[in-house]
Design a protein around this motif. Sequence first.
Motif, PDB file in Angstrom:
ATOM      1  N   TRP A  95       0.833  -1.201   0.000  1.00 16.60           N
ATOM      2  CA  TRP A  95       0.000   0.000   0.000  1.00 16.60           C
ATOM      3  C   TRP A  95       0.871   1.257   0.000  1.00 16.60           C
ATOM      4  N   VAL A  96       1.954   1.241   0.776  1.00 21.20           N
ATOM      5  CA  VAL A  96       2.864   2.392   0.813  1.00 21.20           C
ATOM      6  C   VAL A  96       3.556   2.569  -0.526  1.00 21.20           C
ATOM      7  N   GLN A  97       3.915   1.460  -1.171  1.00 17.73           N
ATOM      8  CA  GLN A  97       4.599   1.529  -2.463  1.00 17.73           C
ATOM      9  C   GLN A  97       3.642   1.830  -3.617  1.00 17.73           C
ATOM     10  N   GLY A  98       2.346   1.850  -3.332  1.00 21.40           N
ATOM     11  CA  GLY A  98       1.364   2.104  -4.387  1.00 21.40           C
ATOM     12  C   GLY A  98       1.219   0.964  -5.364  1.00 21.40           C
ATOM     13  N   SER A  99       1.441  -0.261  -4.911  1.00 25.83           N
ATOM     14  CA  SER A  99       1.390  -1.426  -5.785  1.00 25.83           C
ATOM     15  C   SER A  99      -0.038  -1.952  -5.901  1.00 25.83           C
ATOM     16  N   THR A 100      -0.322  -2.558  -7.056  1.00 19.63           N
ATOM     17  CA  THR A 100      -1.638  -3.179  -7.258  1.00 19.63           C
ATOM     18  C   THR A 100      -1.752  -4.502  -6.519  1.00 19.63           C
ATOM     19  N   GLN A 101      -0.643  -4.991  -5.950  1.00 26.12           N
ATOM     20  CA  GLN A 101      -0.681  -6.235  -5.184  1.00 26.12           C
ATOM     21  C   GLN A 101      -1.356  -6.056  -3.825  1.00 26.12           C
ATOM     22  N   ALA A 102      -1.548  -4.814  -3.399  1.00 21.62           N
ATOM     23  CA  ALA A 102      -2.210  -4.556  -2.121  1.00 21.62           C
ATOM     24  C   ALA A 102      -3.694  -4.896  -2.237  1.00 21.62           C
ATOM     25  N   LEU A 103      -4.183  -5.755  -1.339  1.00 21.16           N
ATOM     26  CA  LEU A 103      -5.593  -6.111  -1.366  1.00 21.16           C
ATOM     27  C   LEU A 103      -6.452  -4.941  -0.883  1.00 21.16           C
ATOM     28  N   PRO A 104      -7.578  -4.717  -1.536  1.00 16.75           N
ATOM     29  CA  PRO A 104      -8.470  -3.638  -1.077  1.00 16.75           C
ATOM     30  C   PRO A 104      -9.084  -3.956   0.278  1.00 16.75           C
ATOM     31  N   PHE A 105      -9.578  -2.931   0.926  1.00 17.05           N
ATOM     32  CA  PHE A 105     -10.118  -3.074   2.272  1.00 17.05           C
ATOM     33  C   PHE A 105     -11.308  -4.033   2.297  1.00 17.05           C
ATOM     34  N   GLY A 106     -12.124  -4.018   1.266  1.00 18.23           N
ATOM     35  CA  GLY A 106     -13.288  -4.895   1.220  1.00 18.23           C
ATOM     36  C   GLY A 106     -12.910  -6.365   1.202  1.00 18.23           C
ATOM     37  N   THR A 107     -11.870  -6.710   0.425  1.00 18.18           N
ATOM     38  CA  THR A 107     -11.418  -8.099   0.378  1.00 18.18           C
ATOM     39  C   THR A 107     -10.881  -8.552   1.728  1.00 18.18           C
ATOM     40  N   ILE A 108     -10.153  -7.667   2.409  1.00 14.40           N
ATOM     41  CA  ILE A 108      -9.631  -7.993   3.739  1.00 14.40           C
ATOM     42  C   ILE A 108     -10.779  -8.253   4.714  1.00 14.40           C
ATOM     43  N   CYS A 109     -11.818  -7.450   4.635  1.00 15.84           N
ATOM     44  CA  CYS A 109     -12.980  -7.646   5.511  1.00 15.84           C
ATOM     45  C   CYS A 109     -13.651  -8.985   5.244  1.00 15.84           C
ATOM     46  N   ILE A 110     -13.734  -9.378   3.962  1.00 17.07           N
ATOM     47  CA  ILE A 110     -14.344 -10.670   3.626  1.00 17.07           C
ATOM     48  C   ILE A 110     -13.536 -11.821   4.228  1.00 17.07           C
ATOM     49  N   ILE A 111     -12.199 -11.730   4.146  1.00 17.01           N
ATOM     50  CA  ILE A 111     -11.345 -12.779   4.703  1.00 17.01           C
ATOM     51  C   ILE A 111     -11.524 -12.874   6.215  1.00 17.01           C
ATOM     52  N   ILE A 112     -11.606 -11.712   6.888  1.00 14.80           N
ATOM     53  CA  ILE A 112     -11.792 -11.700   8.342  1.00 14.80           C
ATOM     54  C   ILE A 112     -13.143 -12.307   8.711  1.00 14.80           C
ATOM     55  N   VAL A 113     -14.176 -11.983   7.932  1.00 18.07           N
ATOM     56  CA  VAL A 113     -15.507 -12.538   8.191  1.00 18.07           C
ATOM     57  C   VAL A 113     -15.505 -14.056   8.006  1.00 18.07           C
ATOM     58  N   ILE A 114     -14.815 -14.536   6.973  1.00 19.34           N
ATOM     59  CA  ILE A 114     -14.734 -15.985   6.748  1.00 19.34           C
ATOM     60  C   ILE A 114     -14.076 -16.673   7.944  1.00 19.34           C
ATOM     61  N   TRP A 115     -13.002 -16.063   8.463  1.00 18.36           N
ATOM     62  CA  TRP A 115     -12.322 -16.669   9.601  1.00 18.36           C
ATOM     63  C   TRP A 115     -13.213 -16.644  10.847  1.00 18.36           C
ATOM     64  N   ALA A 116     -13.903 -15.513  11.056  1.00 18.05           N
ATOM     65  CA  ALA A 116     -14.695 -15.360  12.276  1.00 18.05           C
ATOM     66  C   ALA A 116     -15.967 -16.203  12.248  1.00 18.05           C
ATOM     67  N   LEU A 117     -16.589 -16.358  11.077  1.00 17.57           N
ATOM     68  CA  LEU A 117     -17.877 -17.045  10.987  1.00 17.57           C
ATOM     69  C   LEU A 117     -17.777 -18.500  10.532  1.00 17.57           C
ATOM     70  N   VAL A 118     -16.642 -18.880   9.963  1.00 14.46           N
ATOM     71  CA  VAL A 118     -16.509 -20.252   9.452  1.00 14.46           C
ATOM     72  C   VAL A 118     -15.339 -20.984  10.121  1.00 14.46           C
ATOM     73  N   THR A 119     -14.138 -20.439   9.959  1.00 13.58           N
ATOM     74  CA  THR A 119     -12.942 -21.150  10.425  1.00 13.58           C
ATOM     75  C   THR A 119     -12.934 -21.344  11.937  1.00 13.58           C
ATOM     76  N   PHE A 120     -13.084 -20.263  12.680  1.00 14.60           N
ATOM     77  CA  PHE A 120     -13.014 -20.362  14.134  1.00 14.60           C
ATOM     78  C   PHE A 120     -14.147 -21.206  14.723  1.00 14.60           C
ATOM     79  N   PRO A 121     -15.417 -21.005  14.306  1.00 17.24           N
ATOM     80  CA  PRO A 121     -16.476 -21.871  14.850  1.00 17.24           C
ATOM     81  C   PRO A 121     -16.271 -23.352  14.540  1.00 17.24           C
ATOM     82  N   LEU A 122     -15.798 -23.672  13.329  1.00 16.50           N
ATOM     83  CA  LEU A 122     -15.549 -25.077  12.999  1.00 16.50           C
ATOM     84  C   LEU A 122     -14.408 -25.650  13.839  1.00 16.50           C
ATOM     85  N   THR A 123     -13.393 -24.831  14.115  1.00 14.07           N
ATOM     86  CA  THR A 123     -12.300 -25.290  14.977  1.00 14.07           C
ATOM     87  C   THR A 123     -12.807 -25.592  16.382  1.00 14.07           C
ATOM     88  N   VAL A 124     -13.632 -24.692  16.909  1.00 11.86           N
ATOM     89  CA  VAL A 124     -14.201 -24.906  18.246  1.00 11.86           C
ATOM     90  C   VAL A 124     -15.081 -26.154  18.260  1.00 11.86           C
TER      91      VAL A 124
END
Length: 365
Positions: free
Chosen positions: A158-187
């Motif tokens: 993001w600091v370098q201005g690269s297109t490899q930086a994931l947008p904020f929306g994609t990061i939120c989707i990944i966090i939601v997947i972990w919180a609603l799918v990965t962690f509950p299944l682990t428990v």
Amino acid sequence: HWFSIINSCVTVLLLTGFLTTILLRVLKNDFMKYTRDEEGGEAEEETGWKHLHGDVFRFPQNINLFSAMVGSGTQILVVVLAVFGLALLGTFYPYNRGAMLSACVVLYALTAGIAGYVSGVWYKMMGGRHWVSNVLLVSVLFCGPLLAVFSVLNTIAWVQGSTQALPFGTICIIIVIWALVTFPLTVLGGIVGKNSKEEFSAPCRTTKFPREIPPLPWYREAPAQMVMAGFLPFSAIYIELYYIFASIWGHKLYTIYSILFIVFLILIIVTAFITVALTYFQLAVEDHRWWWRSFMCGGSTALFILAYCFFYYHYRSEMHGILQSSFFFGYNAIVCFAFFLMLGSIGWRASLLFVRSIYKAIKCE
């Protein structure tokens, strides 16, 4: 490509077969010796690996971390096999590089219950009581370092201005997947494992106090054993590593998944055999601390892969600058950590099967 792979695989399989033949012959001599001692009623003091029958099934230290690593390694193995299955069915289009990465994320989320279950079962069988901490540990054991590395690399991009930086929306989707799918299944998997009826079956009783381990030379210690254990499996895959790196970090396409799957199977077989052999040699010198050692030796191939990353970066690639260097070493370090957990769990399971088999075959007083 085919010739290089076949040449490498044949060499490794011959070495593995040679090692297996030696190990089987030594084991046969051991069994014959112990049988003669039992039939003759000799009162001599037991020596060798039979001497450890009261300590060999003593559970290791840090059972919380150990069971969490076994659970995470088992989950990663299932994910890799599932990805190979999809690839062999022709699911991934060669020019769509993000498809395989997306499949890995989804499969990892859906198989989180496996890590929780395996970790919970072994933690329970080893006498663990703090199952909440075990579930939390297995939840962050792999995801924690992955999130830390991703956060740093994404910030750099993001600091370098690269297109490899994931947008904020994609990061939120990944966090939601972990919180609603990965962690509950682990428990959920941890709860099922905690309430399972499985018990650890050992052919020998464990004594109350551990036996003193005799002084060992340096080549019998863990670092030297890990170097020996990692070299042979790495020699089976190092040719294929070049093509994989050239595909991921270069402009080449990799489409021959059948070759890669064969090499992966050879990697598993060689890792299991070399770990079993080193476990036997460890027990033969009356060192009963094989639980952690077998896991470390099985996963030591990841250290050779990490060393190959440095070699590839300096001599095979044209990457430079903080962005390319950080992405290359950061994500490769995570992949090596995944390999360490996966191959470590394979090596430990093979050693456990081996140790159970040899102690079932003798009479332990």
